[in-house]
Design a protein around this motif. Sequence first.
Motif: not given
Length: 141
Positions: A126, A117, A135, A131-133, A128-129
């Motif tokens: 940002v 996402k 930026q 638990d990985n974020v 998100r995949q």
Amino acid sequence: MKKVINISMIALFTITFVSCKKEGNKAVIKKDNSQETVLADNGEVDSTVGYNTDIKGNKSIKTDYVYQATDGSPVKVIFDYNPDDRNVSIRSNNKTFILKKAEAKPNETVYEKEDMKATVKGDSLVIRQGDNVIQLVKTRL
């Protein structure tokens, strides 16, 4: 001889000045001021879309951006604003991810594909995949 040249120059200037009309050039085509504006899903202008404006004031949709991750690595992001299929292409480390637009608000656009996402808000992106974020911030060239 100088009098003849001066008189003829004054006459030429007077004829040129008098013959000019203030109607303008009728052969010039009028500019169409209707510009396509990208709208969010709620019908308001999508502020996450950047525009290039040329010297004449014409807008075109800017699609290529270079973002920078927090570790300093560059990420190329290409936005496709085609009304039929809006998506974002994110390229980093010789890998390209294409996410489809899922939702758009006036100040935020969300793109999704499977468990990935991406949220675009102003100059930030940002990703998100699981638990990985990750930026990303748009660079200023």
